[in-house]
Design a protein around this motif. Structure first.
Motif, PDB file in Angstrom:
ATOM      1  N   ILE A 310       0.835  -1.205   0.000  1.00  0.00           N
ATOM      2  CA  ILE A 310       0.000   0.000   0.000  1.00  0.00           C
ATOM      3  C   ILE A 310       0.867   1.251   0.000  1.00  0.00           C
ATOM      4  CG2 ILE A 310      -1.711   1.313   1.331  1.00  0.00           C
ATOM      5  CD1 ILE A 310      -2.841  -1.354   2.268  1.00  0.00           C
ATOM      6  N   ASN A 311       0.647   2.083  -0.994  1.00  0.00           N
ATOM      7  CA  ASN A 311       1.331   3.371  -1.053  1.00  0.00           C
ATOM      8  C   ASN A 311       0.441   4.385  -0.334  1.00  0.00           C
ATOM      9  OD1 ASN A 311       1.926   6.051  -1.957  1.00  0.00           O
ATOM     10  ND2 ASN A 311       3.153   5.154  -3.611  1.00  0.00           N
ATOM     11  N   GLU A 312       0.918   4.843   0.818  1.00  0.00           N
ATOM     12  CA  GLU A 312       0.088   5.693   1.683  1.00  0.00           C
ATOM     13  C   GLU A 312      -0.404   6.950   0.968  1.00  0.00           C
ATOM     14  OE1 GLU A 312       1.944   6.828   5.359  1.00  0.00           O
ATOM     15  OE2 GLU A 312       0.218   8.015   6.005  1.00  0.00           O
ATOM     16  N   LYS A 313       0.502   7.583   0.219  1.00  0.00           N
ATOM     17  CA  LYS A 313       0.129   8.842  -0.468  1.00  0.00           C
ATOM     18  C   LYS A 313      -1.000   8.610  -1.462  1.00  0.00           C
ATOM     19  CE  LYS A 313       3.937  12.125  -0.512  1.00  0.00           C
ATOM     20  NZ  LYS A 313       5.310  11.689  -0.851  1.00  0.00           N
ATOM     21  N   GLU A 314      -0.873   7.553  -2.247  1.00  0.00           N
ATOM     22  CA  GLU A 314      -1.870   7.306  -3.298  1.00  0.00           C
ATOM     23  C   GLU A 314      -3.155   6.707  -2.754  1.00  0.00           C
ATOM     24  OE1 GLU A 314      -0.089   4.949  -6.389  1.00  0.00           O
ATOM     25  OE2 GLU A 314       1.650   6.281  -6.502  1.00  0.00           O
TER      26      GLU A 314
END
Ligand SMILES: *Cc1c(COP(=O)(O)O)cnc(C)c1O
Length: 410
Positions: A310-314
Motif C-alpha cells: 500500500i502506497n500511503e500517499k496514493e
C-alpha cells in the motif's frame, strides 16, 4: 478458468465498520487455514499405524519421501520435523564456516537456522518487484568469509534460481533454498526442489502442503541426503556411536500420512489459489495505491500468501490503518514479513550498516505490506467482499483518517 465479473466490486456501498457500519463478515475470515480432506482414509491409516505400534520414521515416512521425490523430480527427499530443523541440519552437515548470505525480507526462521548452525547471517536487500533476494546485492557482500547463499521463494514466488546458481558457482559457495513456501510453485515450468545443493520445504499448517508439522530436504547429492538422515536421528547412523551432533528431527508416521493425503490435493489447491489471486488482482487494480508482487514470466507462484503493498500517499491511508479497518470487518490480515529480520532484536547484532547498507527496499516493502486472507478452499465470494471492503475504506479515506488522528484505535 475464466474469472467472471471482472471489476465487479458488488453493490456494497455500505459504511465501513470502522465508521459504524455492520462488519462485512459475521465471523472472522482467517488469513489462512489448512485444507484437510480424506478424513475417512486418514482415520483408517492412522488406525493401522496405531495398531502396529510402529509410530515414527518407518514405512509411511518412506512412502511420503518417495512421492515427493517423484513430484519434485529429485533423487532424494528426506522428511524432517520442520523446515527450520531441516535448514539447521543442511547447514551443519555441509560443514560450512563463516558467513551465510540471506535476504532480510523473509520469515525469521531462515536466519534462526543460520545462527543455530554457528554461522553468521549476512542480510541483503530484496528486489522491489519480486520481493525476492537481490542477486546484485548478494555479489556485493561476498568476501573471503562467505561460505553459502540462501535463496527464499517468497510467498511461493520462485526466486532467481539460475542467477544464484551462477553466482554460487563462480564464487565456490554452497547454495541452499529456503523453499518453505515452495510446494506448488514452478520455476520455468518445473516444480522446485532440484536446485542448488539442497532445498528445504515446510509442512507447517500455514503452507499449501501440510503434515501438521514437518519439513522436507530435497537434494541430488546422495552423501548430503545420507548425512541428513543420520543427522535427523541425533547423528546416530544406527551404531549408537554418533558421527556428529545431530538433532531429533524425525517425522512421525502420523504426520507422514497427513502429508501424503495433502500431496494428493496440491495441484488442485495451487490452481484454485492462482484463480483467487487473479480475481483479487482484477478487483483491486482499480483502487489507487495498491501494487502486487511480480511473478516472472514462465513461473508459477504457489501463493502461500497473497500480499499487497500500500502506497500511503496514493491510497490515502497507511498500511496499519487499512489493516485495522479490515480487522473491524472481521477480515484477518497479517503484516508478512514485518518487522524485517535484520531489525529484530535477535538479529540486529549481526547487521552492519556500513557494510550491508540500509536494506532500503526491504524496509520500505515490509513497512507497507499487508497479507490478505487466502486458503485453498476459500470462496470467490469472500474475495469479492474483501475487495469491496478495501474499496469502501479507500472511498472513505478522509473520514477514516480524521477519526484515526483523533483516537488511534489500533
Ligand atoms: C514457515 C517458514 C519457515 C519455517 O518452517 P517450519 O516448518 O515452521 O520450521 C521457514 N522459512 C519460511 C520462509 C517460512 O515461511
Amino acid at each position: 478458468m475464466t474469472v467472471k465479473g471482472k471489476r465487479n466490486l458488488g453493490k456494497r456501498n455500505l459504511r465501513p465498520a470502522v465508521l459504524g457500519g455492520k462488519p462485512a463478515f459475521n465471523e472472522l475470515i482467517s488469513i489462512t487455514k489448512p485444507t484437510i480432506t480424506s478424513i475417512g482414509w486418514l482415520r483408517n491409516r492412522y488406525g493401522a499405524v496405531l495398531k502396529s505400534g510402529v509410530i515414527t520414521n518407518a514405512g509411511n515416512v518412506r512412502e511420503f519421501e518417495k512421492r515427493i521425490e517423484e513430484y519434485c523430480g529429485v533423487k532424494n527427499a528426506v522428511a524432517v520435523s520442520s523446515c527450520t530443523s531441516g535448514l539447521m541440519l543442511v547447514l551443519k552437515t555441509m560443514n560450512l564456516k563463516g558467513e551465510v548470505i540471506l535476504p532480510s525480507f523473509t520469515f525469521h526462521s531462515t536466519a534462526h537456522a543460520v545462527a543455530w548452525a554457528g554461522l553468521k547471517p549476512v542480510f541483503v536487500d530484496c528486489d522491489n518487484r519480486t520481493f525476492n533476494i537481490d542477486s546484485g546485492e548478494v555479489e556485493r557482500v561476498i568476501n573471503s568469509q562467505t561460505s553459502a547463499v540462501i535463496g527464499v521463494h517468497l510467498f511461493g514466488n520462485p526466486c532467481n534460481v539460475k542467477e544464484l546458481e551462477r553466482i554460487a558457482k563462480r564464487n565456490k559457495l554452497a547454495l541452499l533454498f529456503d523453499s518453505a513456501h515452495g510446494f506448488g510453485a514452478q520455476y520455468k515450468g518445473h516444480p522446485l526442489g532440484s536446485s542448488g545443493d539442497a532445498e528445504v520445504f515446510s509442512l507447517s499448517p500455514t503452507k499449501l502442503l501440510t503434515a501438521g508439522e514437518g519439513g522436507i530436504v530435497t537434494t541430488n547429492d546422495d552423501t548430503l541426503a545420507r548425512n541428513i538422515r543420520v543427522g535427523r536421528n541425533y547423528g546416530d547412523a544406527g551404531t549408537y556411536s554418533c558421527e556428529f551432533s545431530g538433532l531429533n528431527a524425525r517425522m512421525s508416521e502420523l504426520h507422514a500420512l497427513l502429508g501424503i493425503s495433502s500431496l494428493e490435493n496440491l495441484e488442485r489447491n495451487v490452481q484454485w489459489r492462482n484463480k483467487l489471486v487473479r480475481l483479487y488482482k482484477s478487483l483491486l487494480s482499480s483502487i489507487p495505491g495498491i501494487r502486487f508482487q511480480e511473478i516472472r514470466e514462465g513461473d508459477r507462484s504457489s501463493f502461500k500468501d497473497f500480499s499487497i503493498v500500500i502506497n500511503e500517499k496514493e491510497f490515502g491511508l497507511n498500511r496499519d490503518v487499512c489493516g485495522a479497518c479490515l480487522e473491524k470487518e472481521n477480515i484477518g490480515v497479517k503484516k508478512y514479513f514485518y518487522p524485517a529480520v535484520h531489525t529484530q532484536k535477535a538479529f540486529a547484532r549481526y547487521y552492519n550498516k556500513s557494510y550491508q547498507r540500509t536494506l532500503r527496499t526491504t524496509v520500505a516493502v515490509s513497512e507497507n505490506i499487508l497479507s490478505l486472507p487466502l486458503y485453498s478452499h476459500m470462496k470467490e465470494t469472500h474475495v469479492r467482499k474483501i475487495c469491496a471492503c478495501i474499496e469502501g475504506i479507500n472511498r472513505n479515506k478522509l473520514q477514516i483518517q480524521s477519526l484515526w488522528e483523533k483516537n488511534k484505535w489500533l
